[in-house]
Design a protein around this motif. Sequence first.
Motif, short mmCIF file in Angstrom:
data_model
loop_
_atom_site.label_atom_id
_atom_site.label_comp_id
_atom_site.label_asym_id
_atom_site.label_seq_id
_atom_site.Cartn_x
_atom_site.Cartn_y
_atom_site.Cartn_z
N GLN A 128 13.20 -0.40 -1.05
CA GLN A 128 14.03 0.66 -0.40
C GLN A 128 15.14 0.98 -1.62
O GLN A 128 15.34 2.29 -1.94
CB GLN A 128 14.82 0.46 0.89
N ALA A 129 15.83 0.21 -2.22
CA ALA A 129 16.59 0.51 -3.30
C ALA A 129 15.89 1.14 -4.59
O ALA A 129 16.40 2.25 -4.88
CB ALA A 129 17.56 -0.58 -3.85
N LEU A 130 14.80 0.43 -4.73
CA LEU A 130 13.94 1.05 -5.69
C LEU A 130 13.62 2.44 -5.61
O LEU A 130 13.59 3.32 -6.59
CB LEU A 130 12.54 0.17 -6.14
N VAL A 131 12.92 2.89 -4.58
CA VAL A 131 12.47 4.31 -4.13
C VAL A 131 13.61 5.32 -4.34
O VAL A 131 13.55 6.34 -4.85
CB VAL A 131 11.93 4.37 -2.75
N GLY A 132 14.89 4.77 -3.98
CA GLY A 132 15.87 5.78 -4.26
C GLY A 132 16.12 6.01 -5.51
O GLY A 132 16.68 7.09 -6.01
N HIS A 133 15.99 4.94 -6.40
CA HIS A 133 16.60 5.11 -7.90
C HIS A 133 15.33 6.17 -8.60
O HIS A 133 15.56 6.62 -9.28
CB HIS A 133 16.23 3.62 -8.61
N LEU A 134 14.10 5.76 -8.20
CA LEU A 134 13.20 6.85 -8.83
C LEU A 134 13.47 8.22 -8.28
O LEU A 134 13.22 8.96 -9.35
CB LEU A 134 11.65 6.36 -8.23
N ARG A 135 13.86 8.27 -7.07
CA ARG A 135 14.05 9.66 -6.81
C ARG A 135 15.44 10.26 -7.57
O ARG A 135 15.43 11.45 -7.97
CB ARG A 135 14.60 9.62 -5.24
N GLU A 136 16.27 9.43 -7.93
CA GLU A 136 17.59 10.08 -8.32
C GLU A 136 17.34 10.17 -9.97
O GLU A 136 18.19 11.17 -10.40
CB GLU A 136 18.69 9.16 -8.03
N LEU A 141 9.73 6.18 1.41
CA LEU A 141 10.94 5.36 2.12
C LEU A 141 10.85 5.39 3.77
O LEU A 141 11.10 4.32 4.19
CB LEU A 141 12.17 6.32 1.65
N SER A 142 10.42 6.28 4.22
CA SER A 142 10.04 6.32 5.70
C SER A 142 9.17 5.21 6.05
O SER A 142 9.48 4.43 7.21
CB SER A 142 9.90 7.54 6.36
N ARG A 143 8.29 5.10 5.43
CA ARG A 143 7.15 3.94 5.64
C ARG A 143 7.85 2.62 5.61
O ARG A 143 7.44 1.53 6.48
CB ARG A 143 6.09 4.28 4.83
N ILE A 144 8.39 2.31 4.45
CA ILE A 144 9.05 1.03 3.99
C ILE A 144 10.22 0.63 5.26
O ILE A 144 10.17 -0.54 5.53
CB ILE A 144 9.54 0.83 2.79
N ALA A 145 10.99 1.54 5.64
CA ALA A 145 11.87 1.49 6.69
C ALA A 145 11.20 1.02 7.94
O ALA A 145 11.70 0.01 8.76
CB ALA A 145 12.81 2.64 6.81
N ARG A 179 0.95 -1.16 0.14
CA ARG A 179 -0.06 -0.02 -0.05
C ARG A 179 0.92 1.25 -0.10
O ARG A 179 0.74 2.37 -0.74
CB ARG A 179 -0.81 0.19 1.24
N ALA A 180 1.91 1.40 0.97
CA ALA A 180 2.89 2.58 0.96
C ALA A 180 3.41 2.56 -0.43
O ALA A 180 3.52 3.75 -0.85
CB ALA A 180 3.83 2.41 2.07
N MET A 181 3.82 1.58 -1.10
CA MET A 181 4.47 1.70 -2.41
C MET A 181 3.58 2.25 -3.41
O MET A 181 3.96 3.14 -4.10
CB MET A 181 5.26 0.47 -2.84
N ASP A 182 2.23 1.63 -3.37
CA ASP A 182 1.19 1.94 -4.32
C ASP A 182 0.94 3.35 -4.14
O ASP A 182 0.89 3.98 -5.27
CB ASP A 182 -0.16 1.20 -3.99
N LEU A 183 0.77 4.13 -2.91
CA LEU A 183 0.38 5.25 -2.90
C LEU A 183 1.62 6.39 -2.97
O LEU A 183 1.09 7.31 -3.54
CB LEU A 183 -0.14 5.43 -1.40
N TYR A 184 2.70 6.08 -2.47
CA TYR A 184 3.76 7.03 -2.68
C TYR A 184 4.83 6.75 -3.33
O TYR A 184 5.65 7.63 -3.68
CB TYR A 184 4.29 7.09 -1.08
N ALA A 185 4.78 5.71 -4.16
CA ALA A 185 6.08 5.29 -5.20
C ALA A 185 5.66 4.91 -6.41
O ALA A 185 6.27 4.24 -7.04
CB ALA A 185 6.94 4.28 -4.59
N GLY A 186 4.23 5.57 -7.01
CA GLY A 186 3.88 5.41 -8.26
C GLY A 186 3.46 4.32 -8.46
O GLY A 186 3.63 3.52 -9.60
N GLY A 187 2.51 3.53 -7.83
CA GLY A 187 1.69 2.49 -8.09
C GLY A 187 0.66 2.71 -9.01
O GLY A 187 0.19 3.89 -9.27
N ARG A 188 -0.07 1.52 -9.26
CA ARG A 188 -1.41 1.67 -9.99
C ARG A 188 -2.39 2.43 -9.39
O ARG A 188 -2.84 3.41 -10.11
CB ARG A 188 -1.91 0.35 -10.27
#
Lengths: 105, 589
Positions: free
Chosen positions: B513-521, B478-482, B454-463
């Motif tokens: 966590q690695a993926l979110v960093g890549h999306l940011r960069e 990132l903070s939610r996943i950690a 859910r965190a990835m879906d809402l905040y990291a560009g999910g469907r």
Amino acid sequence: MSVAIDPRLCQGCGGCVEVCPGGILGLSPDGKSAVALYPNDCWGCAACLKECSRGAASLSLSPAMGGRGAKMTAFWEGGELFFKVEFLGGDSVSVKVDSGDPEDY
Amino acid sequence: MSQLPWPARVADIKTGVLIIGGGTAGCAAARRLAELGERDILVLEKASVKRSGCLSAGVNALNAWVGPGASPRDYADYALNDAHGIGDARLLLSMSEGLNGAVEFLASLGLKIHRDSKGAYLSRSWRNLKVNGENVKPLLAGAIRGFPGLKVRERVHVFALTLSRGPDRRIAGALAMDLLSGDILKIRAPKVLLATGGAAGIYAPNAPGSMSHRLWYPPFNVGGGYAMGIRAGAEMTSLEMRFVALRCQDTQAPTGTLALGGGARQLNALGEDFAEKYGNTTSQRVLANRRERERGLGPIRLEAPEAGEGERERALRAYFNMAPQQPLKWLEEERLALGRGERIPPLGAEVEGSEPFLVGGHASCGFYVDPRRETSLPGLYAAGDVAGGCPQKYVTGAISEAFIAATAIASSAAEGPEEDGELAREYLEAALSGGAPGARPSWDRAELEEAAQRAMDLYAGGRGAGYRYSQKGLATALSRIAEIAGMAASLKAVSPKELSLAWELRERLTVAQALVGHLRERRETRWPGFGEYGDFPLEDPGLALFVNSRRLAVGPEKDGKTGEFEFIFRDLESGERLPAPGTEGGAGR
């Protein structure tokens, strides 16, 4: 409902348990039948159906996927794989999968 | 193993070559290594090699092939263009050069590839062959089972890569658990090939509840290989290039067979064929579907022209060979129509974008490898969906890569370094900590998986977020996943299977966590079909480079904390390190 094992047909050979890519099937404690331990984790790949010579392993679509009660099993005849779909009314249709024959679709 | 609630033994195993994952790439590499004279090869597979990974259900096309009149370079160019330029031209070319050999390999195993009356392959296009491949995985399994020099061990979850002592660490082996006995395996191997596949389940699935595992990509491929590499400090590339598949609604069956085999087109609710408006790369086709629905013109249907004699049955057969739920759905629809006295509806399906996956067979994400498919950790190789930089490789490209890696492995030194025993102990302790007795937390594994998705879906560009994300949202993700990773560290397991499932959750959290960093960069929107960065909504020509990452710490996460990553920017062709974009001398805005 997704993957199901019919305990009346299953003899506990364990073939389906062995091939399931998700490891979601197991044997009952008495070893007489396979059981779906994690049915909601089923991918729907039908690997278990292809192992089951007794038609005990079946796959159906949940209502959310458009399922209307049909049950799919598989069987082998003359070295060929067939899928059998049995509808709610009891009638059924079988389709030869035919991995050997050319087709142009 | 006193921490475990079952009597587990520890087995020490030595092997010349360890192959982790008995899917397409793993089987092909194992067979090639044995043919090259390696006599001590061990393949570890989490499921059964007969039906595992992407090809569990079968395949009905070989989507990477070089047809008459075309050259490997044509295929490599096509793939690079489809990836909007982000790929390694050298990897793509060497992969492409092996495509037809991979087709021959599959044919030699007994896969029936359709030929015309003159013996030439029947193709769907210059790069696409038809097959009825329900049996492709059993054939690949048969190629390694009982083959001299090869051992296959199944139902084994490999959870860590062991290394030599620093600073120039190289691979030393792996740690695993036998899922049936619960025994721990300590494997020493001087050469290791990772062929574990890509990652599903990082994002919330297309549909919840009874359908939550009805994904396009196998839900059992959780990105364990990526996670092990990240924890071991391997350099990863292009994780931000997620793959969103255009799939039949509900069953998530592939659409290419209807489109290429049946000549079907995507039509919006007004019956308009809108494809031309958006371009023809994979990302653009996914975007087209989404934009039309955003305009309120859904549902989008992929519809085949009126079926000719026998065509319906051939289509059913084609789908039974790879995605059997789709023909089941069609047969149910047909039965409904007949029962109502209506005509049978034409072949077709509603199509939509899937949730994002990480899959190196389609996109560029994965381990950063050199032309020999060796990762940044010497002695560790990667092939197939886990290997990056080489998109559009599909089944035959995975085999081609596996052959390249096998050749490199066979010609490299067989002597292993001394293992860093302290590091191995740390990995083992962290992996088994969940089995320790103590108070049970109030959450369970499934709830944490739901929370992470859910965190990835809402905040990291999910469907659910329309594949859109922002810098601010990514920080929240990132903070939610950690936080969830910290909660997952205390999960208890009562059986080897439950412990394996808890590890899979942790593996997904590491990858996330690695993926979110890549999306940011990657500060641009390069593949709008796969994701749109609200802060940087356009493509930036200056960012035609690799975004790579490396976790700074080596070893298991402490209390679930993955920690800091270093981001490395590299030239696409030379691989040379570039200044960070946006800094002095760097590219981009």
